[in-house]
Design a protein around this motif. Structure first.
Motif, mmCIF file in Angstrom:
data_model
loop_
_atom_site.group_PDB
_atom_site.id
_atom_site.type_symbol
_atom_site.label_atom_id
_atom_site.label_comp_id
_atom_site.label_asym_id
_atom_site.label_seq_id
_atom_site.Cartn_x
_atom_site.Cartn_y
_atom_site.Cartn_z
ATOM 1 N N ARG A 161 48.656 -17.811 -25.354
ATOM 2 C CA ARG A 161 48.815 -18.710 -26.501
ATOM 3 C C ARG A 161 48.430 -18.002 -27.789
ATOM 4 N N GLU A 162 48.884 -18.556 -28.893
ATOM 5 C CA GLU A 162 48.527 -18.005 -30.198
ATOM 6 C C GLU A 162 47.042 -18.185 -30.492
ATOM 7 N N GLU A 163 46.490 -19.297 -30.038
ATOM 8 C CA GLU A 163 45.068 -19.545 -30.211
ATOM 9 C C GLU A 163 44.551 -20.372 -29.035
ATOM 10 N N VAL A 164 43.264 -20.287 -28.815
ATOM 11 C CA VAL A 164 42.632 -21.021 -27.720
ATOM 12 C C VAL A 164 42.244 -22.413 -28.209
ATOM 13 N N THR A 165 42.840 -23.423 -27.581
ATOM 14 C CA THR A 165 42.518 -24.803 -27.952
ATOM 15 C C THR A 165 41.819 -25.566 -26.824
ATOM 16 N N THR A 166 41.947 -25.065 -25.598
ATOM 17 C CA THR A 166 41.315 -25.733 -24.460
ATOM 18 C C THR A 166 40.687 -24.691 -23.540
ATOM 19 N N PRO A 203 29.892 -10.712 -19.357
ATOM 20 C CA PRO A 203 28.461 -11.039 -19.373
ATOM 21 C C PRO A 203 28.172 -12.398 -19.978
ATOM 22 N N TRP A 204 29.023 -12.829 -20.914
ATOM 23 C CA TRP A 204 28.827 -14.115 -21.596
ATOM 24 C C TRP A 204 30.047 -14.385 -22.451
ATOM 25 N N TRP A 205 30.080 -15.559 -23.050
ATOM 26 C CA TRP A 205 31.155 -15.892 -23.983
ATOM 27 C C TRP A 205 31.005 -15.059 -25.261
ATOM 28 N N THR A 206 32.094 -14.465 -25.719
ATOM 29 C CA THR A 206 32.101 -13.717 -26.970
ATOM 30 C C THR A 206 33.340 -14.095 -27.772
ATOM 31 N N GLU A 207 33.321 -13.793 -29.052
ATOM 32 C CA GLU A 207 34.443 -14.155 -29.915
ATOM 33 C C GLU A 207 35.739 -13.474 -29.506
ATOM 34 N N ASP A 208 35.637 -12.293 -28.909
ATOM 35 C CA ASP A 208 36.842 -11.533 -28.542
ATOM 36 C C ASP A 208 37.232 -11.715 -27.084
ATOM 37 N N ILE A 209 36.720 -12.743 -26.428
ATOM 38 C CA ILE A 209 36.943 -12.886 -24.991
ATOM 39 C C ILE A 209 38.422 -13.016 -24.648
ATOM 40 N N TYR A 210 39.192 -13.724 -25.459
ATOM 41 C CA TYR A 210 40.608 -13.921 -25.142
ATOM 42 C C TYR A 210 41.378 -12.604 -25.255
ATOM 43 N N ASP A 211 41.051 -11.794 -26.247
ATOM 44 C CA ASP A 211 41.696 -10.486 -26.374
ATOM 45 C C ASP A 211 41.337 -9.584 -25.196
ATOM 46 N N ARG A 212 40.098 -9.660 -24.734
ATOM 47 C CA ARG A 212 39.684 -8.855 -23.586
ATOM 48 C C ARG A 212 40.428 -9.290 -22.326
ATOM 49 N N LEU A 213 40.619 -10.588 -22.185
ATOM 50 C CA LEU A 213 41.370 -11.087 -21.037
ATOM 51 C C LEU A 213 42.825 -10.626 -21.083
ATOM 52 N N LYS A 214 43.425 -10.637 -22.265
ATOM 53 C CA LYS A 214 44.804 -10.153 -22.398
ATOM 54 C C LYS A 214 44.911 -8.701 -21.959
ATOM 55 N N GLY A 215 43.984 -7.891 -22.403
ATOM 56 C CA GLY A 215 44.021 -6.474 -22.045
ATOM 57 C C GLY A 215 43.890 -6.259 -20.539
ATOM 58 N N PHE A 216 43.035 -7.042 -19.902
ATOM 59 C CA PHE A 216 42.805 -6.863 -18.459
ATOM 60 C C PHE A 216 44.012 -7.313 -17.649
ATOM 61 N N TYR A 217 44.528 -8.521 -17.922
ATOM 62 C CA TYR A 217 45.591 -9.074 -17.086
ATOM 63 C C TYR A 217 46.969 -8.493 -17.401
ATOM 64 N N GLN A 218 47.084 -7.702 -18.464
ATOM 65 C CA GLN A 218 48.338 -7.008 -18.755
ATOM 66 C C GLN A 218 48.299 -5.548 -18.323
ATOM 67 N N THR A 219 47.227 -5.159 -17.629
ATOM 68 C CA THR A 219 47.104 -3.795 -17.118
ATOM 69 C C THR A 219 48.146 -3.551 -16.024
ATOM 70 N N PRO A 220 48.868 -2.408 -16.068
ATOM 71 C CA PRO A 220 49.824 -2.104 -14.994
ATOM 72 C C PRO A 220 49.126 -2.111 -13.631
ATOM 73 N N GLY A 221 49.754 -2.748 -12.672
ATOM 74 C CA GLY A 221 49.188 -2.822 -11.333
ATOM 75 C C GLY A 221 48.502 -4.139 -11.024
ATOM 76 N N TRP A 222 48.195 -4.932 -12.059
ATOM 77 C CA TRP A 222 47.495 -6.187 -11.780
ATOM 78 C C TRP A 222 48.365 -7.138 -10.952
ATOM 79 N N GLU A 223 49.660 -7.194 -11.221
ATOM 80 C CA GLU A 223 50.526 -8.096 -10.466
ATOM 81 C C GLU A 223 50.537 -7.743 -8.980
#
Length: 399
Positions: free
Chosen positions: A211-216, A332-352
Motif C-alpha cells: 500500500r501507499e501508506e499503512v492505515t491498518t 526488535p520492535w516497532w520502528t518508523e521504517d518498519i514497512y520499508d524494511r518489510l518491503k525489502g525482505f519480502y521482495q528479496t529474490p528466492g522468498w517465493e
C-alpha cells in the motif's frame, strides 16, 4: 485413599463423559469416519472431504448434545463393564500424574475402546480421518483403526512448530500436508512414514500486496502473549501512526484467553477481537505483527507482510522456525521504517520459493494440486480389504 479410589473414580467419570459425548455414531452407508473437535479441525475435515466428494464420510465430533442421543447408554454400559480390567491402570495414572495429564491419557484409552467396538461392528468402514496427531480422541481412534487393519489419514490443521520442545509423530498411512516443509519437520524432529500428499494452506494464496501508506496494523496473538509487551507495542504504533486502525486478534482457544483490559482498548481505533474469520482480518490489515504463532504463515501466504516480534510471548525465539528459514522478518520492535524494511525482505529474490515450501498452493494451479492429492487419498480411502495381507503388513510397519 484418594490415589487408590477417588482419583481413579474421577478419571473413570471423565472417560464416561468423553465416550457419551461422541456422535453421531450411526451411519450404515459410510466408507470412512472422521473425528474432530475444534473449528479448525472441522474445517480441515471439510477440506479432505472436498477432495473426494464421492466418498461417504461419517463425521463424529464431541458435543454435549450427543450425550442424550441413541446408543449413548450402550456405550456407557460397555465402558462400565471394562472397569475391572482398567481399574489398576487408572490407579497407576492417579499416582504418577496430576489430574490433567492423567485425564488426557485416560480419555485416549476411552476413545480407543469406544472406536475399537465401533470399527469391529462396521466392516464397511475402511479408513479413519484425523485432523490432529496429539489430541486424545485422534490418538485413540488412530490406534483402534490400526489394530483392526484400517487405514489412518491425517491432515494437519495448523503449521507445525519446527523448534517446539516436542513434535508428536504422525502415525498414519496417509498424510495431507500444507507443504514439503511440514514433512521435513516431522522427519527431522519426530517420525512420519506416511504416504504424503500436499494440499496447501486453507486460505487463498495471494502475491504480496503493498500500500501507499499503512492505515491498518494487525497484532495477532498467541496463547502466551505478554500483556505488558502488548500494551507497550500498541502505544508505540499509536505514537507513530495516530490515526491508524489497530486490530488485536486474540488466540481462538477461549480457555487460554488472557485479560488485556489494561492495554487501552477503549481507544475507538483499537479493536480487540476473538473468533472472527481469519481471512477477513488478514485482508483488513496492511501489515501484521506476530509472535510465535503459526498464523504468520497464513498471513504471508494471503499476501500481507509479517513482522515477527519474539518478545510478544514467553516462548523461545523462533519456535516455529520461520525466521531461520527466511519465511518472515524478525524485528526488535516497532520502528518508523518498519514497512520499508518489510518491503525489502519480502521482495528479496528466492522468498517465493521459501513460501512455496510452506504452502504448496502458493503460485500453483489449485485444480492440479487437488487432483494429485485426491489420487493419493483414494488409495487409502478405498484400500484392500482389512484382512488383506498387504494392508496388514503396512499397518504393522507403521504401528
Amino acid at each position: 485413599a484418594g490415589a487408590w479410589f477417588f482419583q481413579p473414580l474421577f478419571l473413570l467419570a471423565y472417560m464416561l463423559k468423553c465416550v457419551i459425548s461422541l456422535g453421531p455414531l450411526k451411519d450404515a452407508g459410510a466408507e470412512a469416519l472422521s473425528i474432530s473437535q475444534f473449528p479448525n479441525e472441522h474445517k480441515t475435515v471439510d477440506r479432505v472431504a472436498s477432495l473426494v466428494p464421492d466418498v461417504r464420510l461419517q463425521r463424529i465430533s464431541m458435543e454435549r448434545a450427543h450425550m442424550y442421543g441413541p446408543g449413548q447408554f450402550a456405550a456407557a454400559i460397555a465402558m462400565l463393564r471394562a472397569v475391572p480390567r482398567i481399574w489398576r491402570f487408572l490407579q497407576l495414572l492417579a499416582r504418577r500424574h496430576s489430574f490433567m495429564p492423567a485425564a488426557r491419557i485416560a480419555s485416549a484409552l476411552a476413545f480407543y475402546m469406544c472406536f475399537s467396538r465401533l470399527l469391529a461392528s462396521r466392516p464397511a468402514l475402511k479408513s479413519v480421518i484425523v485432523a490432529s496427531n496429539y489430541s486424545p480422541e485422534a490418538v485413540g481412534v488412530a490406534a483402534a483403526a490400526h489394530r483392526s487393519g484400517r487405514q489412518v489419514i491425517y491432515a494437519n490443521h495448523a503449521p507445525v512448530p519446527a523448534n517446539a520442545l516436542v513434535v508428536p509423530p504422525v502415525l498414519a498411512d496417509c498424510a495431507l500436508f500444507y507443504g514439503v516443509k511440514t514433512g521435513e519437520i516431522y522427519e527431522r524432529r519426530s517420525r512420519c512414514a506416511a504416504d504424503v500428499a500436499l494440499i496447501g494452506q486453507p486460505y487463498a494464496a495471494r502475491a504480496m500486496e503493498w500500500r501507499e501508506e499503512v492505515t491498518t496494523v494487525g497484532i495477532f496473538l498467541t496463547a502466551g502473549t505478554r500483556a505488558d509487551v502488548l500494551q507497550s507495542l500498541v502505544a508505540s504504533v499509536r505514537l507513530d501512526l495516530p490515526e491508524a486502525r489497530i486490530i488485536i486478534r486474540q488466540h481462538p482457544v477461549l480457555l487460554l484467553k488472557t485479560d488485556f483490559s489494561g492495554i487501552g482498548v477503549d481507544d475507538p481505533r483499537t479493536e480487540l477481537t476473538i473468533g472472527n474469520p481469519l481471512e477477513d482480518e488478514i485482508a483488513a490489515c496492511d501489515l501484521v505483527i506476530c509472535g510465535n504463532s503459526g498464523v504468520a504463515m497464513n498471513v504471508v501466504s494471503s499476501g500481507r507482510p509479517v513482522a515477527y516480534l519474539s518478545s510478544l510471548d514467553g516462548l523461545s525465539f523462533d519456535a516455529c522456525g520461520f525466521v531461520a528459514n527466511r519465511l518472515v522478518l524478525s524485528v526488535p520492535w516497532w520502528t518508523e521504517d518498519i514497512y520499508d524494511r518489510l518491503k525489502g525482505f519480502y521482495q528479496t529474490p528466492g522468498w517465493e520459493g521459501v513460501m512455496q515450501s510452506y504452502d504448496a498452493s502458493y503460485g500453483r494451479d489449485l485444480a492440479e494440486l487437488h487432483a494429485e492429492a485426491s489420487q493419493v487419498l483414494m488409495r487409502h480411502l478405498r484400500p484392500e480389504a482389512p484382512g488383506d495381507e498387504t494392508a496388514l503388513h503396512r499397518v504393522r510397519a507403521i504401528a
